[in-house]
Design a protein around this motif. Structure first.
Motif, PDB file in Angstrom:
ATOM      1  N   SER A 166       0.840  -1.197   0.000  1.00  0.00           N
ATOM      2  CA  SER A 166       0.000   0.000   0.000  1.00  0.00           C
ATOM      3  C   SER A 166       0.872   1.242   0.000  1.00  0.00           C
ATOM      4  O   SER A 166       1.911   1.287   0.662  1.00  0.00           O
ATOM      5  CB  SER A 166      -0.905   0.022   1.238  1.00  0.00           C
ATOM      6  OG  SER A 166      -1.533   1.282   1.378  1.00  0.00           O
ATOM      7  N   GLY A 167       0.423   2.246  -0.758  1.00  0.00           N
ATOM      8  CA  GLY A 167       1.125   3.523  -0.745  1.00  0.00           C
ATOM      9  C   GLY A 167       0.585   4.473   0.298  1.00  0.00           C
ATOM     10  O   GLY A 167       1.094   5.582   0.466  1.00  0.00           O
ATOM     11  N   SER A 338       0.043  14.321   2.567  1.00  0.00           N
ATOM     12  CA  SER A 338       1.166  14.093   3.478  1.00  0.00           C
ATOM     13  C   SER A 338       2.365  14.970   3.137  1.00  0.00           C
ATOM     14  O   SER A 338       3.334  15.022   3.904  1.00  0.00           O
ATOM     15  CB  SER A 338       1.587  12.618   3.439  1.00  0.00           C
ATOM     16  OG  SER A 338       2.200  12.296   2.189  1.00  0.00           O
ATOM     17  N   GLY A 339       2.331  15.632   1.972  1.00  0.00           N
ATOM     18  CA  GLY A 339       3.448  16.477   1.566  1.00  0.00           C
ATOM     19  C   GLY A 339       4.667  15.706   1.105  1.00  0.00           C
ATOM     20  O   GLY A 339       5.756  16.275   0.974  1.00  0.00           O
ATOM     21  N   GLN A 340       4.510  14.411   0.811  1.00  0.00           N
ATOM     22  CA  GLN A 340       5.659  13.555   0.521  1.00  0.00           C
ATOM     23  C   GLN A 340       5.857  13.257  -0.962  1.00  0.00           C
ATOM     24  O   GLN A 340       6.703  12.437  -1.316  1.00  0.00           O
ATOM     25  CB  GLN A 340       5.514  12.234   1.287  1.00  0.00           C
ATOM     26  CG  GLN A 340       5.424  12.391   2.788  1.00  0.00           C
ATOM     27  CD  GLN A 340       6.638  13.086   3.374  1.00  0.00           C
ATOM     28  OE1 GLN A 340       7.778  12.760   3.033  1.00  0.00           O
ATOM     29  NE2 GLN A 340       6.409  14.054   4.248  1.00  0.00           N
ATOM     30  N   TYR A 375      14.846   1.109  -1.700  1.00  0.00           N
ATOM     31  CA  TYR A 375      14.097   2.357  -1.522  1.00  0.00           C
ATOM     32  C   TYR A 375      12.953   2.153  -0.536  1.00  0.00           C
ATOM     33  O   TYR A 375      12.731   2.978   0.361  1.00  0.00           O
ATOM     34  CB  TYR A 375      13.543   2.845  -2.863  1.00  0.00           C
ATOM     35  CG  TYR A 375      12.307   3.703  -2.700  1.00  0.00           C
ATOM     36  CD1 TYR A 375      12.407   4.995  -2.199  1.00  0.00           C
ATOM     37  CD2 TYR A 375      11.038   3.197  -2.994  1.00  0.00           C
ATOM     38  CE1 TYR A 375      11.270   5.771  -2.002  1.00  0.00           C
ATOM     39  CE2 TYR A 375       9.907   3.963  -2.802  1.00  0.00           C
ATOM     40  CZ  TYR A 375      10.016   5.248  -2.306  1.00  0.00           C
ATOM     41  OH  TYR A 375       8.892   6.003  -2.105  1.00  0.00           O
ATOM     42  N   TRP A 376      12.227   1.054  -0.678  1.00  0.00           N
ATOM     43  CA  TRP A 376      11.081   0.807   0.190  1.00  0.00           C
ATOM     44  C   TRP A 376      11.519   0.677   1.654  1.00  0.00           C
ATOM     45  O   TRP A 376      10.877   1.216   2.555  1.00  0.00           O
ATOM     46  CB  TRP A 376      10.352  -0.458  -0.260  1.00  0.00           C
ATOM     47  CG  TRP A 376       9.136  -0.758   0.552  1.00  0.00           C
ATOM     48  CD1 TRP A 376       9.007  -1.692   1.543  1.00  0.00           C
ATOM     49  CD2 TRP A 376       7.861  -0.111   0.461  1.00  0.00           C
ATOM     50  NE1 TRP A 376       7.741  -1.663   2.074  1.00  0.00           N
ATOM     51  CE2 TRP A 376       7.016  -0.703   1.431  1.00  0.00           C
ATOM     52  CE3 TRP A 376       7.359   0.906  -0.337  1.00  0.00           C
ATOM     53  CZ2 TRP A 376       5.695  -0.301   1.607  1.00  0.00           C
ATOM     54  CZ3 TRP A 376       6.038   1.304  -0.164  1.00  0.00           C
ATOM     55  CH2 TRP A 376       5.230   0.697   0.799  1.00  0.00           C
ATOM     56  N   THR A 383       7.007   6.546   4.247  1.00  0.00           N
ATOM     57  CA  THR A 383       6.131   7.469   3.528  1.00  0.00           C
ATOM     58  C   THR A 383       4.721   6.904   3.457  1.00  0.00           C
ATOM     59  O   THR A 383       3.729   7.613   3.652  1.00  0.00           O
ATOM     60  CB  THR A 383       6.675   7.718   2.108  1.00  0.00           C
ATOM     61  OG1 THR A 383       7.976   8.299   2.200  1.00  0.00           O
ATOM     62  CG2 THR A 383       5.765   8.640   1.324  1.00  0.00           C
ATOM     63  N   SER A 384       4.622   5.596   3.190  1.00  0.00           N
ATOM     64  CA  SER A 384       3.328   4.931   3.133  1.00  0.00           C
ATOM     65  C   SER A 384       2.626   4.970   4.486  1.00  0.00           C
ATOM     66  O   SER A 384       1.420   5.248   4.576  1.00  0.00           O
ATOM     67  CB  SER A 384       3.513   3.483   2.679  1.00  0.00           C
ATOM     68  OG  SER A 384       2.301   2.765   2.759  1.00  0.00           O
TER      69      SER A 384
END
Length: 435
Positions: A166-167, A338-340, A375-376, A383-384
């Motif tokens: 999920s993002g 979220s501004g991300q 990266y994840w 971020t998610s």
């Protein structure tokens, strides 16, 4: 003599051009395909503006992409206002760990493309299809094939949906306008209002007036001089409405509160009507903020309304036997409230670059998958999680202890500063989301 590795990148957004710049610095030969020439980009209406928070801004500067370092109006702090449907609202203000900036996406895309070309990258002005990607993959002429278009591009369908990840984003209707204000009214902070209807963000932006059709034609000529426009400071207002709530410009109480059939036009009269709608609703939530917005002059061409439907896709696919990696909006939607957004684009591009430097060619599918997983692990999962916190705050899905812990934490200067640092880097916020 060693032949430098070659990359082809389909797309000219934030993640695509960040990666292209980094690879050129590492000695790669890079081809970038863009749907619009630079002059045409500057003649188009505005797209969705992204806030560049301090850590991301520093990374852009290190890559030589901070082209507006001395002209973009900075924000030095963030104010968060929580407006519940009943009871008292609360707010807190905290300093950011460095300056945050926002650049009109037309400026950023056009000048970053020009920057890539000046550094030796080959920029091709051509809309590409899945068949084009397949053709390039089949030739094996490039060591790396990257797909990084916008979220609406058909190229996203090259990548299979990923039901296991999920993002953190949910459906939204986003309304945006840039406002011209006297210089003394220009804010020096990011203001965020959050309520059950959605979120509102207000922050300074470096924007530009859209080029006229005549200017676009003149700058598109073969013998045209180098492109130059004069940007100026303004205020960006973005409303991220939850569908079916009063902030949604398609909301229709007469029809039981259902959203309309869609928002077919993103700009022009349709966007201006959406802006008028959200401004009227904002007056019910925060009269002071609505008054400030109504006193600004909407800059022509900056109005935007668009639906956002999140998607998460597997980042690596195989086409004609060759691995292809997708980054940016092509494979994951980040919660804009979220501004991300800018951060996710920058971090996925820089992490991929770092992983490629460590491994060296050939870059098999497992190497590219491992790069995306890196990266994840470092950025994406946090971020998610933050995006999920933003979308779940008013839904009743969060335990009461989390809501209470959040309110108690940010009520102190130290806690508010920790939250601000986490906004800059969500990995530093993770413990605050599970109090």
């Amino acid at each position: 003599m060693t032949t430098p590795p070659r990359a082809v990148i389909f797309g000219s957004g934030h993640s695509a051009l960040t990666l292209a710049t980094g690879l050129l610095e590492d000695g790669w030969r890079v081809d970038v395909f863009t749907r619009h020439p630079t002059a045409e980009i500057l003649g188009n209406p505005a797209g969705l503006t992204q806030l560049t928070l301090p850590s991301v801004h520093a990374t852009e500067l290190a890559l030589g992409l901070g082209l507006w370092q001395h002209t973009a109006p900075p924000a030095h702090e963030v104010r968060m206002r929580m407006v519940p449907p009943h009871g008292e609202e609360f707010d807190f203000t905290a300093p950011l760990p460095g300056p945050a900036v926002a650049i009109d996406h037309r400026l950023k895309s056009a000048y970053w493309l020009q920057h890539v070309a000046e550094r030796g990258g080959r920029v091709h002005e051509r809309a590409c299809t899945s068949a084009d990607v397949s053709g390039f993959a089949s030739t094996r002429l490039h060591d790396l094939v990257v797909v990084a278009p916008g979220s609406d591009s058909d190229l996203r369908h090259l990548f299979a949906p990923d039901p296991d990840r999920s993002g953190g984003a949910t459906d939204r209707v986003v309304v945006q306008a840039h406002l011209a204000v006297p210089e003394e009214w220009l804010p020096q902070r990011v203001e965020v209002l959050s309520c059950p209807w959605g979120e509102v963000m207000v922050y300074p932006v470096l924007t530009v007036d859209a080029l006229s059709p005549f200017q676009v034609r003149s700058l598109s000529a073969i013998d045209a001089p180098p492109m130059h426009v004069t940007p100026y400071s303004a205020v960006c207002v973005q409303v991220m409405a939850r569908p079916g709530t009063p902030l949604d410009p398609a909301f229709s109480p007469e029809e039981g509160g259902e959203t309309g059939a869609g928002l077919p036009r993103r700009h022009g009269a349709h966007a201006r009507s959406a802006w008028a709608h959200v401004l009227a609703q904002l007056a019910r939530l925060a009269p002071d903020l609505a008054q400030e917005c109504s006193e600004g002059v909407v800059i022509a061409g900056s109005e935007l309304v668009r639906e956002v439907h999140p998607q998460v896709r597997r980042p690596v696919t195989t086409i004609q036997g060759a691995p292809v990696v997708g980054i940016g909006d092509a494979t994951m939607t980040v919660e804009h409230a979220s501004g991300q957004g800018a951060g996710a684009s920058t971090w996925v591009a820089t992490t991929l670059r770092d992983q490629l430097r460590q491994h060296g060619p050939p870059f098999h599918a497992d190497v590219l998958t491992g790069a995306w997983e890196a990266y994840w692990a470092r950025h994406g999962q946090y971020t998610s999680a933050f995006g999920g916190f933003v979308t779940a705050y008013w839904s009743g899905a969060l335990p009461e202890r989390v809501l209470t812990g959040f309110a108690e934490t940010v009520s102190t200067p130290e806690g508010a500063a920790a939250w601000s640092a986490g906004l800059d880097d969500p990995a530093r916020m993770n413990h605050l989301l599970t109090l």
